[in-house]
Design a protein around this motif. Sequence first.
Motif, PDB file in Angstrom:
ATOM      1  N   ASP A   1       0.858  -1.178   0.000  1.00 19.77           N
ATOM      2  CA  ASP A   1       0.000   0.000   0.000  1.00 19.77           C
ATOM      3  C   ASP A   1       0.896   1.230   0.000  1.00 19.77           C
ATOM      4  N   ASP A   2       0.298   2.412  -0.166  1.00 21.22           N
ATOM      5  CA  ASP A   2       1.112   3.635  -0.187  1.00 21.22           C
ATOM      6  C   ASP A   2       1.475   4.110   1.212  1.00 21.22           C
ATOM      7  N   GLY A   3       0.941   3.469   2.226  1.00 18.76           N
ATOM      8  CA  GLY A   3       1.236   3.800   3.609  1.00 18.76           C
ATOM      9  C   GLY A   3       0.123   3.294   4.500  1.00 18.76           C
ATOM     10  N   LEU A   4       0.378   3.262   5.797  1.00 16.87           N
ATOM     11  CA  LEU A   4      -0.606   2.778   6.756  1.00 16.87           C
ATOM     12  C   LEU A   4      -0.762   3.796   7.882  1.00 16.87           C
ATOM     13  N   ALA A   5      -1.980   3.895   8.386  1.00 14.94           N
ATOM     14  CA  ALA A   5      -2.236   4.704   9.581  1.00 14.94           C
ATOM     15  C   ALA A   5      -2.566   3.740  10.721  1.00 14.94           C
ATOM     16  N   THR A   6      -3.833   3.354  10.847  1.00 16.74           N
ATOM     17  CA  THR A   6      -4.195   2.352  11.858  1.00 16.74           C
ATOM     18  C   THR A   6      -3.836   0.942  11.411  1.00 16.74           C
ATOM     19  N   GLY A   7      -3.728   0.737  10.106  1.00 13.95           N
ATOM     20  CA  GLY A   7      -3.414  -0.591   9.580  1.00 13.95           C
ATOM     21  C   GLY A   7      -4.616  -1.497   9.428  1.00 13.95           C
ATOM     22  N   ALA A   8      -5.836  -0.952   9.573  1.00 12.60           N
ATOM     23  CA  ALA A   8      -7.039  -1.789   9.520  1.00 12.60           C
ATOM     24  C   ALA A   8      -7.156  -2.541   8.196  1.00 12.60           C
ATOM     25  N   THR A   9      -6.961  -1.832   7.078  1.00  9.06           N
ATOM     26  CA  THR A   9      -7.109  -2.496   5.783  1.00  9.06           C
ATOM     27  C   THR A   9      -6.042  -3.574   5.595  1.00  9.06           C
ATOM     28  N   MET A  10      -4.849  -3.329   6.094  1.00  9.71           N
ATOM     29  CA  MET A  10      -3.791  -4.327   5.936  1.00  9.71           C
ATOM     30  C   MET A  10      -4.037  -5.539   6.824  1.00  9.71           C
ATOM     31  N   HIS A  11      -4.592  -5.344   8.020  1.00  9.43           N
ATOM     32  CA  HIS A  11      -4.945  -6.483   8.869  1.00  9.43           C
ATOM     33  C   HIS A  11      -5.910  -7.404   8.124  1.00  9.43           C
ATOM     34  N   ALA A  12      -6.927  -6.807   7.492  1.00  5.80           N
ATOM     35  CA  ALA A  12      -7.898  -7.599   6.742  1.00  5.80           C
ATOM     36  C   ALA A  12      -7.232  -8.300   5.560  1.00  5.80           C
ATOM     37  N   ALA A  13      -6.327  -7.610   4.889  1.00  5.30           N
ATOM     38  CA  ALA A  13      -5.638  -8.198   3.744  1.00  5.30           C
ATOM     39  C   ALA A  13      -4.775  -9.386   4.166  1.00  5.30           C
ATOM     40  N   VAL A  14      -4.097  -9.264   5.294  1.00  5.63           N
ATOM     41  CA  VAL A  14      -3.263 -10.373   5.787  1.00  5.63           C
ATOM     42  C   VAL A  14      -4.129 -11.594   6.080  1.00  5.63           C
ATOM     43  N   GLN A  15      -5.250 -11.376   6.757  1.00  8.64           N
ATOM     44  CA  GLN A  15      -6.139 -12.500   7.074  1.00  8.64           C
ATOM     45  C   GLN A  15      -6.686 -13.144   5.800  1.00  8.64           C
TER      46      GLN A  15
ATOM     47  N   ARG B   1       3.600 -17.534   2.404  1.00 12.80           N
ATOM     48  CA  ARG B   1       4.281 -16.519   3.217  1.00 12.80           C
ATOM     49  C   ARG B   1       3.657 -15.174   2.891  1.00 12.80           C
ATOM     50  N   ILE B   2       3.483 -14.334   3.906  1.00 12.02           N
ATOM     51  CA  ILE B   2       2.889 -13.018   3.701  1.00 12.02           C
ATOM     52  C   ILE B   2       3.856 -11.945   4.187  1.00 12.02           C
ATOM     53  N   VAL B   3       4.180 -11.041   3.276  1.00 11.77           N
ATOM     54  CA  VAL B   3       5.072  -9.917   3.588  1.00 11.77           C
ATOM     55  C   VAL B   3       4.303  -8.627   3.352  1.00 11.77           C
ATOM     56  N   VAL B   4       4.231  -7.791   4.369  1.00 10.65           N
ATOM     57  CA  VAL B   4       3.631  -6.466   4.252  1.00 10.65           C
ATOM     58  C   VAL B   4       4.744  -5.480   3.903  1.00 10.65           C
ATOM     59  N   ALA B   5       4.551  -4.695   2.847  1.00 13.88           N
ATOM     60  CA  ALA B   5       5.579  -3.750   2.415  1.00 13.88           C
ATOM     61  C   ALA B   5       4.940  -2.397   2.119  1.00 13.88           C
TER      62      ALA B   5
ATOM     63  N   PRO C   1       3.174   4.333  11.138  1.00  8.97           N
ATOM     64  CA  PRO C   1       3.610   4.566  12.517  1.00  8.97           C
ATOM     65  C   PRO C   1       4.273   3.309  13.093  1.00  8.97           C
ATOM     66  N   PRO C   2       5.199   3.471  14.028  1.00  4.93           N
ATOM     67  CA  PRO C   2       5.890   2.301  14.598  1.00  4.93           C
ATOM     68  C   PRO C   2       4.933   1.296  15.224  1.00  4.93           C
ATOM     69  N   GLU C   3       3.884   1.782  15.906  1.00  6.54           N
ATOM     70  CA  GLU C   3       2.973   0.862  16.591  1.00  6.54           C
ATOM     71  C   GLU C   3       2.145   0.037  15.600  1.00  6.54           C
ATOM     72  N   THR C   4       1.834   0.622  14.450  1.00  7.53           N
ATOM     73  CA  THR C   4       1.091  -0.123  13.438  1.00  7.53           C
ATOM     74  C   THR C   4       1.952  -1.244  12.871  1.00  7.53           C
ATOM     75  N   CYS C   5       3.209  -0.952  12.599  1.00  7.15           N
ATOM     76  CA  CYS C   5       4.123  -1.984  12.106  1.00  7.15           C
ATOM     77  C   CYS C   5       4.289  -3.098  13.138  1.00  7.15           C
TER      78      CYS C   5
ATOM     79  N   ARG D   1       3.376  -7.125  12.657  1.00  5.26           N
ATOM     80  CA  ARG D   1       4.410  -8.161  12.767  1.00  5.26           C
ATOM     81  C   ARG D   1       3.903  -9.380  13.530  1.00  5.26           C
ATOM     82  N   ALA D   2       2.862  -9.190  14.318  1.00  4.09           N
ATOM     83  CA  ALA D   2       2.280 -10.324  15.044  1.00  4.09           C
ATOM     84  C   ALA D   2       1.422 -11.188  14.128  1.00  4.09           C
ATOM     85  N   GLU D   3       1.086 -10.688  12.926  1.00  5.50           N
ATOM     86  CA  GLU D   3       0.210 -11.408  12.008  1.00  5.50           C
ATOM     87  C   GLU D   3       0.910 -11.821  10.717  1.00  5.50           C
ATOM     88  N   ALA D   4       1.706 -10.935  10.149  1.00  6.11           N
ATOM     89  CA  ALA D   4       2.406 -11.238   8.897  1.00  6.11           C
ATOM     90  C   ALA D   4       3.727 -11.938   9.196  1.00  6.11           C
TER      91      ALA D   4
END
Length: 221
Positions: free
Chosen positions: A141-155, A164-168, A173-177, A181-184
């Motif tokens: 994605d072009d960036g993450l804020a809360t990461g909600a959309t990426m959480h859904a994408a990982v699942q 294997r799933i890599v988020v790039a 924000p550091p907390e979103t990454c 990391r607990a899911e991807a």
Amino acid sequence: MTTSPSWPHLPKVFQDRTEAGQLLGAVLAARGPWPSAVVLALPRGGVPVAAEVARALQVPLDVFVVRKLGLPTAPEVAMGALASGGVQWLNEALMARLGVSASALAQVQAREAQELARREALYRAGRGPLNLSGHTALLVDDGLATGATMHAAVQAGRLLGAGRIVVAVPVAPPETCADLRAEADEVVCLHTPPHFQAVGQFYGDFSQTTDAEVLALLAGP
């Protein structure tokens, strides 16, 4: 034409999504090779970034449709997300804290499910169903804020059998990454600023990506 939002007095990290994708692609290429990878772009803004990543890694590019579920009183703030295949991720703690009712959630879900279906039909016309079995799924994605959309994408990627799933992403924000990391299997983020307001503050040009641009990039080499 939609113009970029302006955040005065804040340094820009990326000129535009194309440059961000080139930089991200260079970092990922240095970690290669990626023989079984497929780059999955989260539309719309993630597609120009992902196109450059796919080009750098010389791997296929596809689209992975995800829709944010915005709070009824603040649509720009995600309380969850929907992804292809009927996958849903909800920030239940946030919803409980703000008292989001089941009926309010259902209204947002219905609206975003309709838009997700529209984009699926438009972007994936003539493209076969995603088969991630045995592949590395690079979710971009072009960036993450809360990461909600990426959480859904990982699942959703897990349900589709990705080996294997890599988020790039270029920025988050550091907390979103840390949460992702607990899911991807791996999270690659070029810039993790401690003082984060919005993804667009780190781009010189953050104008809205159009459907036409998405289609042109997906049809490209």
